[in-house]
Design an enzyme around this catalytic site. Structure first.
Site, PDB file in Angstrom:
ATOM      1  N   HIS A 202       0.969   6.193   1.645  1.00 38.52           N
ATOM      2  CA  HIS A 202       1.756   7.126   2.458  1.00 38.52           C
ATOM      3  C   HIS A 202       2.914   7.761   1.707  1.00 38.52           C
ATOM      4  CE1 HIS A 202      -0.782   6.528   5.713  1.00 38.52           C
ATOM      5  NE2 HIS A 202      -0.252   5.430   6.221  1.00 38.52           N
TER       6      HIS A 202
ATOM      7  N   ARG B 115      -9.552   8.018  -1.719  1.00 36.47           N
ATOM      8  CA  ARG B 115     -10.548   8.469  -0.745  1.00 36.47           C
ATOM      9  C   ARG B 115     -11.385   9.606  -1.318  1.00 36.47           C
ATOM     10  NH1 ARG B 115      -8.761   6.622   4.759  1.00 36.47           N
ATOM     11  NH2 ARG B 115     -10.609   7.711   5.427  1.00 36.47           N
TER      12      ARG B 115
ATOM     13  N   GLU C 159     -10.922  -9.409   3.005  1.00 41.38           N
ATOM     14  CA  GLU C 159      -9.667  -9.012   3.639  1.00 41.38           C
ATOM     15  C   GLU C 159      -9.972  -8.859   5.120  1.00 41.38           C
ATOM     16  OE1 GLU C 159      -7.182  -6.028   1.793  1.00 41.38           O
ATOM     17  OE2 GLU C 159      -6.468  -5.354   3.757  1.00 41.38           O
TER      18      GLU C 159
ATOM     19  N   ARG D  12      -7.214  12.793   0.163  1.00 37.38           N
ATOM     20  CA  ARG D  12      -6.165  13.293   1.050  1.00 37.38           C
ATOM     21  C   ARG D  12      -4.773  12.823   0.619  1.00 37.38           C
ATOM     22  NH1 ARG D  12      -7.582  10.165   6.634  1.00 37.38           N
ATOM     23  NH2 ARG D  12      -9.568  11.162   6.200  1.00 37.38           N
TER      24      ARG D  12
ATOM     25  N   HIS E  80      -3.802  -4.469   7.740  1.00 38.68           N
ATOM     26  CA  HIS E  80      -3.902  -3.340   8.671  1.00 38.68           C
ATOM     27  C   HIS E  80      -2.998  -3.575   9.887  1.00 38.68           C
ATOM     28  CE1 HIS E  80      -5.898   0.523   9.406  1.00 38.68           C
ATOM     29  NE2 HIS E  80      -5.415   0.307  10.619  1.00 38.68           N
TER      30      HIS E  80
ATOM     31  N   HIS F  38      -5.650   3.638  -2.019  1.00 44.53           N
ATOM     32  CA  HIS F  38      -6.991   3.965  -1.542  1.00 44.53           C
ATOM     33  C   HIS F  38      -7.354   5.349  -2.076  1.00 44.53           C
ATOM     34  CE1 HIS F  38      -9.826   4.291   2.238  1.00 44.53           C
ATOM     35  NE2 HIS F  38     -10.448   4.557   1.108  1.00 44.53           N
TER      36      HIS F  38
ATOM     37  N   THR G   5      -8.254   3.766   7.886  1.00 47.17           N
ATOM     38  CA  THR G   5      -9.463   2.952   7.956  1.00 47.17           C
ATOM     39  C   THR G   5      -9.523   2.259   9.316  1.00 47.17           C
ATOM     40  OG1 THR G   5      -9.132   2.591   5.606  1.00 47.17           O
ATOM     41  CG2 THR G   5     -10.808   1.259   6.675  1.00 47.17           C
TER      42      THR G   5
ATOM     43  N   ASN H 210       0.856  -1.186   0.000  1.00 48.03           N
ATOM     44  CA  ASN H 210       0.000   0.000   0.000  1.00 48.03           C
ATOM     45  C   ASN H 210       0.895   1.240   0.000  1.00 48.03           C
ATOM     46  OD1 ASN H 210      -1.465   2.268   0.982  1.00 48.03           O
ATOM     47  ND2 ASN H 210      -3.109   0.903   1.614  1.00 48.03           N
TER      48      ASN H 210
ATOM     49  N   GLU I  79      -8.577   0.320  -3.157  1.00 52.19           N
ATOM     50  CA  GLU I  79      -9.464   0.364  -1.990  1.00 52.19           C
ATOM     51  C   GLU I  79     -10.432   1.523  -2.200  1.00 52.19           C
ATOM     52  OE1 GLU I  79      -7.054   0.868   1.448  1.00 52.19           O
ATOM     53  OE2 GLU I  79      -6.074  -1.059   1.217  1.00 52.19           O
TER      54      GLU I  79
END
Ligand code: PXP
Length: 248
Positions: free
Chosen positions: A10, A52, A158, A56, A197, A50, A108, A7, A77
């Site tokens: 970031h 969103r 998941e 963001r 996660h 993701h 999340t 992922n 995602e």
């Protein structure tokens, strides 16, 4: 072999911190594409982002760029909104993971309540699967959520490992038992079992007790390690830890 989806949200969080209003600048960095390519070069089997509603971190253009540029699988995602669904149908990611989304959360925070949102999720899942995208439900390790995910037409789940990751000792053992039961039920229903996660090289050994895992989606820890050892090494380090997981 247990697969790794990296992922890279970031990496984009860092870019947005400085270049949110200047994304077209030749100075905009770090590159989300380079992060994906470095992850692939280290052996990752998929790239997860993701998109969103509040944009963001990942932007629409990032998703389109990744779609046409990566050699592995793209896992998108998304929250179940018409706007993001339209983008997903256009981009045709290999996988979509349906997640709950609220603007206040930092990341999340809990699994999707598939049972409660069943009627709204069903057409979304059907549209994506008919469009060639395999759909996953990001759920807490709760047996009724596993059943609801199967009934809603998803081909994967998941399992949310946040509680597992943030508890220690007897509490973690209890969560491992819940994850095991959810994985066993999901597998018996024919679902592919993924997890994610809060996973780190430190807590990964405790996840070995959970059977049938096919793919882990990991972001924060890998990007954090990358600050010190580089992204390629951080992905390789995680893959190395994952090698000893029993074959599904
Ligand atoms: N899987 C899902 C569905 C997520 O929403 C996230 C967080 O964005 C992750 C996996 C990765 O979690 P982490 O960044 O803690 O590794």
């Amino acid at each position: 072999m247990l697969h790794l989806g990296v992922n890279i949200d970031h990496v984009t969080t860092l870019r947005q911190a400085r270049y949110r209003t200047m994304l077209d600048s030749p100075n905009a960095e770090p590159s989300v594409l380079q992060a994906a390519l470095e992850s692939e070069a280290a052996g990752a089997q998929s790239i997860t982002v993701h998109l969103r509603a509040d944009r963001r971190h990942i932007q629409d253009a990032d998703v389109y760029l990744l779609r046409k540029s990566i050699a592995t699988k793209l896992n998108l995602e998304m929250g179940n909104t018409p706007e993001i669904l339209a983008i997903a149908l256009d981009v045709k990611p290999d996988f979509v993971c349906m997640v709950p989304e609220s603007r206040e959360e930092v990341t999340t925070e809990g699994g999707l309540d598939v049972r409660a949102h069943f009627a709204a999720l069903k057409p979304t899942v059907a549209a994506l699967e008919a469009n060639g995208t395999r759909v996953s439900m990001f759920i807490d390790p709760d047996l009724d959520q596993v059943r609801a995910s199967h009934e809603v037409g998803a081909s994967m789940i998941e399992l949310h490992t946040g509680t597992f990751a943030n508890h220690f000792g007897a509490e973690r053992e209890a969560e491992v038992a819940r994850l095991k039961a959810a994985a066993e039920l999901g597998h018996s229903l024919g679902l592919q079992i993924n997890a994610g996660h809060g996973l780190t090289t430190k807590n990964l050994p405790d996840l070995r007790a959970v059977p049938h895992l096919h793919e882990l989606n990991i972001g924060h820890h890998i990007v954090s390690r990358a600050v010190f050892i580089g992204l390629r090494a951080a992905v390789a380090e995680m893959l190395d830890m994952m090698k000893t997981y029993p074959a599904a």
